[in-house]
Write a protein that holds these residues in place. Structure first.
Motif, PDB file in Angstrom:
ATOM      1  N   GLN A 289       1.087  -1.004   0.151  1.00 60.04           N
ATOM      2  CA  GLN A 289       0.098  -0.389   0.216  1.00 60.04           C
ATOM      3  C   GLN A 289       1.066   1.328   0.099  1.00 60.04           C
ATOM      4  OE1 GLN A 289      -2.880  -0.367   3.017  1.00 60.04           O
ATOM      5  NE2 GLN A 289      -2.737  -2.087   2.804  1.00 60.04           N
ATOM      6  N   ALA A 290       1.795   1.105   0.769  1.00 59.14           N
ATOM      7  CA  ALA A 290       2.670   2.405   0.878  1.00 59.14           C
ATOM      8  C   ALA A 290       3.764   2.452  -1.201  1.00 59.14           C
ATOM      9  CB  ALA A 290       3.914   1.799   2.020  1.00 59.14           C
ATOM     10  N   ASP A 291       4.043   1.776  -1.194  1.00 57.40           N
ATOM     11  CA  ASP A 291       4.143   2.042  -2.665  1.00 57.40           C
ATOM     12  C   ASP A 291       3.249   2.530  -3.667  1.00 57.40           C
ATOM     13  OD1 ASP A 291       6.710   0.941  -1.868  1.00 57.40           O
ATOM     14  OD2 ASP A 291       6.063  -1.358  -2.819  1.00 57.40           O
ATOM     15  N   ARG A 292       2.359   1.886  -3.610  1.00 59.55           N
ATOM     16  CA  ARG A 292       1.049   2.059  -4.426  1.00 59.55           C
ATOM     17  C   ARG A 292       0.799   3.644  -4.002  1.00 59.55           C
ATOM     18  NH1 ARG A 292      -1.283  -3.346  -3.034  1.00 59.55           N
ATOM     19  NH2 ARG A 292      -2.783  -2.038  -1.915  1.00 59.55           N
ATOM     20  N   LYS A 293       1.094   4.457  -3.114  1.00 56.65           N
ATOM     21  CA  LYS A 293       0.290   5.542  -2.501  1.00 56.65           C
ATOM     22  C   LYS A 293       1.520   5.842  -2.687  1.00 56.65           C
ATOM     23  CE  LYS A 293      -1.168   8.323   1.101  1.00 56.65           C
ATOM     24  NZ  LYS A 293      -1.355   8.301   2.643  1.00 56.65           N
ATOM     25  N   ALA A 294       2.862   5.984  -2.696  1.00 54.82           N
ATOM     26  CA  ALA A 294       3.877   6.952  -2.994  1.00 54.82           C
ATOM     27  C   ALA A 294       3.241   6.947  -4.341  1.00 54.82           C
ATOM     28  CB  ALA A 294       5.394   6.081  -3.002  1.00 54.82           C
ATOM     29  N   MET A 295       3.382   6.194  -5.346  1.00 54.81           N
ATOM     30  CA  MET A 295       2.917   6.263  -6.822  1.00 54.81           C
ATOM     31  C   MET A 295       2.181   7.325  -7.365  1.00 54.81           C
ATOM     32  SD  MET A 295       4.497   6.241 -10.001  1.00 54.81           S
ATOM     33  CE  MET A 295       3.946   6.610 -11.445  1.00 54.81           C
ATOM     34  N   TYR A 296       0.646   7.082  -6.454  1.00 58.17           N
ATOM     35  CA  TYR A 296       0.019   8.170  -6.791  1.00 58.17           C
ATOM     36  C   TYR A 296       0.389   9.691  -6.130  1.00 58.17           C
ATOM     37  CZ  TYR A 296      -5.230   9.944  -4.873  1.00 58.17           C
ATOM     38  OH  TYR A 296      -6.018  11.031  -4.862  1.00 58.17           O
ATOM     39  N   ALA A 297       0.082   9.579  -4.861  1.00 57.95           N
ATOM     40  CA  ALA A 297       0.835  10.854  -4.241  1.00 57.95           C
ATOM     41  C   ALA A 297       2.188  12.006  -4.883  1.00 57.95           C
ATOM     42  CB  ALA A 297       0.816  10.860  -3.542  1.00 57.95           C
ATOM     43  N   THR A 298       3.028  10.920  -5.212  1.00 58.42           N
ATOM     44  CA  THR A 298       4.062  11.746  -5.292  1.00 58.42           C
ATOM     45  C   THR A 298       4.995  11.123  -6.666  1.00 58.42           C
ATOM     46  OG1 THR A 298       5.978  10.869  -4.130  1.00 58.42           O
ATOM     47  CG2 THR A 298       4.859  11.904  -2.880  1.00 58.42           C
ATOM     48  N   GLY A 299       4.699  10.610  -7.693  1.00 56.55           N
ATOM     49  CA  GLY A 299       4.822  10.125  -8.612  1.00 56.55           C
ATOM     50  C   GLY A 299       4.613  10.920 -10.180  1.00 56.55           C
ATOM     51  N   GLY A 300       5.693  11.206 -10.881  1.00 59.20           N
ATOM     52  CA  GLY A 300       5.516  11.787 -11.757  1.00 59.20           C
ATOM     53  C   GLY A 300       5.567  10.967 -13.519  1.00 59.20           C
ATOM     54  N   TRP A 301       5.560  11.450 -14.687  1.00 60.28           N
ATOM     55  CA  TRP A 301       5.917  11.237 -15.697  1.00 60.28           C
ATOM     56  C   TRP A 301       7.352  11.282 -15.487  1.00 60.28           C
ATOM     57  CZ3 TRP A 301       1.281  10.972 -16.625  1.00 60.28           C
ATOM     58  CH2 TRP A 301       0.597  11.921 -17.039  1.00 60.28           C
ATOM     59  N   ARG A 302       8.579  11.871 -14.713  1.00 56.42           N
ATOM     60  CA  ARG A 302       9.613  11.813 -15.421  1.00 56.42           C
ATOM     61  C   ARG A 302       9.885  10.953 -13.864  1.00 56.42           C
ATOM     62  NH1 ARG A 302      13.325  14.227 -17.655  1.00 56.42           N
ATOM     63  NH2 ARG A 302      15.062  14.613 -15.614  1.00 56.42           N
ATOM     64  N   ASP A 303       9.327  10.715 -12.646  1.00 59.69           N
ATOM     65  CA  ASP A 303       9.259  10.498 -11.660  1.00 59.69           C
ATOM     66  C   ASP A 303       8.572   8.827 -11.753  1.00 59.69           C
ATOM     67  OD1 ASP A 303       9.885   9.369  -8.672  1.00 59.69           O
ATOM     68  OD2 ASP A 303       9.457  10.865  -7.731  1.00 59.69           O
ATOM     69  N   ARG A 304       8.486   8.358 -12.299  1.00 63.55           N
ATOM     70  CA  ARG A 304       7.902   6.931 -12.457  1.00 63.55           C
ATOM     71  C   ARG A 304       8.617   5.539 -11.014  1.00 63.55           C
ATOM     72  NH1 ARG A 304       9.177   8.123 -17.927  1.00 63.55           N
ATOM     73  NH2 ARG A 304       9.957   6.788 -17.469  1.00 63.55           N
ATOM     74  N   LYS A 305       8.129   6.021  -9.700  1.00 64.82           N
ATOM     75  CA  LYS A 305       8.592   5.711  -8.770  1.00 64.82           C
ATOM     76  C   LYS A 305       8.490   3.585  -9.151  1.00 64.82           C
ATOM     77  CE  LYS A 305       7.750   8.781  -5.826  1.00 64.82           C
ATOM     78  NZ  LYS A 305       8.592   9.363  -5.865  1.00 64.82           N
ATOM     79  N   SER A 306       8.745   2.888  -8.692  1.00 66.29           N
ATOM     80  CA  SER A 306       8.614   1.064  -8.558  1.00 66.29           C
ATOM     81  C   SER A 306       7.723   1.565  -7.052  1.00 66.29           C
ATOM     82  CB  SER A 306      10.281   0.580  -8.473  1.00 66.29           C
ATOM     83  OG  SER A 306      10.170  -0.973  -8.339  1.00 66.29           O
TER      84      SER A 306
END
Length: 562
Positions: free
Chosen positions: A247-264
């Motif tokens: 859940q933490a990884d998914r929330k991080a992508m939702y809230a702080t991921g971007g086109w140039r910051d595509r989080k694993s």
């Protein structure tokens, strides 16, 4: 069914040729956009033509072209109408070598890192699938999430899907969207809509802002903040489905991921479904009522007629009479002191971390800030997580938001409808679906003058579950002191006639139509905007044999005067 036979071609040079680069193998940052606007003709799929679909795709592509020009992106490819086929959505595991082309160079959905599509869509809860209508019937008219798609086996990381019912909760609850990924997939974000989503020129505005705001952060949350809307018929309910291990990884992508910051987000063993509480669309259940709304929306009661238009002109019965307010937001609101002190409430020093054109990225100890004074937009995010959840009073959060915005520089005369709602998430782990949890508390503030909304201008302020101010997404450029066209001399009857002509030009022939005033902004070289009065002619969604066609808004010229 309101069929149209036109075959509007996508001829903008930027999309026809200038966006194409020589093939050079796998590229690090590649965007594909698909605009499917022409339907109902020979070789086309059965639906209504919506010319704006290719225009919205153009707007999305334009942003990535600017990134490419700034050396921050690699490639942008665009396909339109008959070039968008089901085989380009079909994975090798779900089709034959002849019709599985999702990794086809410069065309397939899985050959891009970021994907955008605007078309008609629908869902089938019994089969746990959503589907998208394609631009030709030569392969199959419907690209289905379960039958054809398996994303991220190639390159795709993020998909933005502007289509009705493309992210319905009923499908997600049954595990339907898990068909999009395998455990080892690289695909993470499916931004879509629960229920029907409305269509019109206004979509270009919020897509342009969404793309610019999401380069570094908020690729999921910005989608909710920009595309969520209410008022003409029912609600537009954007959702963000994020796949990943925790859940933490998914929330991080939702809230702080971007086109140039595509989080694993790790193995795709689970998913998170982010949405706005109380959102109530056509062709989708209400999402855990109820949002607090000012004023209440009106629901269309008219039914479709076999021929001709039935107009509801209640909202334009009284002509606009007000002039420009004496007190307006000024360009000073976007200067350092106002943004840092009045809006964010911090004295921390900020350092420059990047930018593009007139937009600048800054960071302090506890804040990330992206600001473009020229377009009157900014995105601010607190870098620290919210504290433990405590009971919050919605009316106090709303009043606190309005006070913050007023202290920053937005006068009350520019504030229109306000809605207070919770941002919620439901999590699924290995097939087990959880109950809704509060992510944050959101206040949506729409810009209006004398009760008439300004298209595309809003402020969305979010507080954490502990009640602390966490983020702000704002599009609120200063108004020029002159040059506005705020009134009209036309009567409602004359406007109805013009609306009929505009709808006929768009291929509509019959149905209920709701008319409403709106102000459309025009950007000036100073960074200020002027407003032009128009009437929106809104038609509700229509469910045909194979898909649901979006509720749409057609702009009507009313010969405005100062």
């Amino acid at each position: 069914m309101r069929l149209r036979k036109q075959t509007t071609q996508w001829t903008r040079a930027a999309l026809a040729g200038a966006l194409l680069l020589p093939a050079a193998g796998a590229l690090a940052n590649e965007t594909h956009v698909y605009g499917i606007a022409s339907f109902g003709g020979a070789g086309q799929c059965d639906a209504d033509s919506h010319p704006v679909h290719t225009k919205t795709a153009q707007a999305f592509a334009d942003y990535f072209t600017s990134l490419k020009s700034g050396g921050q992106w690699t490639d942008v490819r665009a396909l339109a109408n008959a070039s968008v086929r089901t085989d380009l959505w079909t994975d090798a595991a779900k089709g034959t070598a002849v019709n599985a082309k999702d990794t086809q160079l410069n065309a397939g959905v899985d050959d891009a890192d970021v994907l955008f599509v605007h078309t008609h869509g629908g869902h089938d809860a019994a089969s746990a699938r959503s589907f998208l209508v394609m631009g030709t019937d030569e392969d199959s008219c419907l690209a289905m999430t379960d039958v054809h798609m398996r994303l991220g086996n190639g390159k795709l990381d993020i998909a933005v899907v502007k289509a009705c019912q493309s992210g319905n909760m009923e499908v997600w609850e049954q595990g339907g969207y898990k068909e999009l990924v395998t455990h080892g997939s690289g695909f993470t974000v499916w931004n879509a809509f629960h229920g029907d989503s409305s269509c019109g020129n206004f979509v270009r505005r919020y897509l342009d802002d969404y793309a610019a705001n999401s380069k570094n952060d908020g690729v999921g949350e910005n989608w909710l903040d920009e595309a969520y809307d209410w008022g003409v018929f029912k609600d537009d309910c954007p959702v963000s489905i994020v796949f990943g291990k925790t859940q933490a990884d998914r929330k991080a992508m939702y809230a702080t991921g971007g086109w140039r910051d595509r989080k694993s987000t790790g193995e795709k063993t689970g998913s998170s479904y982010f949405f706005v509480k109380g959102c109530d669309p056509e062709n989708g259940r209400e999402l855990y009522p109820t949002a607090v709304d000012t004023p209440q929306q009106r629901v269309l009661a008219a039914t479709t007629l076999s021929t001709g238009f039935t107009f509801d002109a209640t909202a334009i019965a009284a002509p606009p009479t007000g002039g420009l307010p004496a007190v307006l937001i000024t360009r000073a609101a976007f200067e350092d002191a106002a943004v840092h002190h009045a809006l964010l409430g911090t004295r921390e020093p900020f350092r420059l971390t990047g930018g593009l054109a007139s937009r600048r990225d800054h960071e302090s100890l506890t804040w990330k800030l992206e600001r473009d004074p020229y377009s009157g937009s900014l995105l601010a995010l607190r870098k620290t997580e919210s504290g433990p959840a405590t009971p919050q009073e919605p009316s106090l959060l709303q009043q606190g938001t309005l006070s913050r915005l007023q202290a920053w520089g937005i006068p009350t005369a520019e504030v229109g409808p306000v809605r207070q709602a919770q941002g919620l998430v439901r999590n699924e782990e290995n097939g087990a679906v959880g109950a809704p949890e509060v992510v944050n508390h959101k206040t949506f503030v729409l810009r209006a003058l004398h009760g008439i909304r300004v298209e595309g201008h809003r402020a969305v302020v979010s507080h954490g579950v502990d009640g602390a101010f966490q983020r702000a997404l704002i599009k609120w450029p200063p108004l020029a002191r002159q040059g506005h066209l705020l009134r009209t001399l036309l009567t409602p009857a004359e406007i109805e006639q013009r609306a009929t002509e505009a709808l006929l030009r768009e291929g509509e022939t019959a149905g209920p139509v709701r008319l409403f005033w709106k102000y459309v902004p025009t950007q000036l070289s100073t960074g200020e905007v002027t407003l032009t009065l128009k009437v929106g002619a809104a038609m509700p969604s229509f469910t045909g044999a194979s898909s649901t066609e979006e509720p749409r808004v057609v702009d009507v010229d009313v010969s405005p005067v100062p």
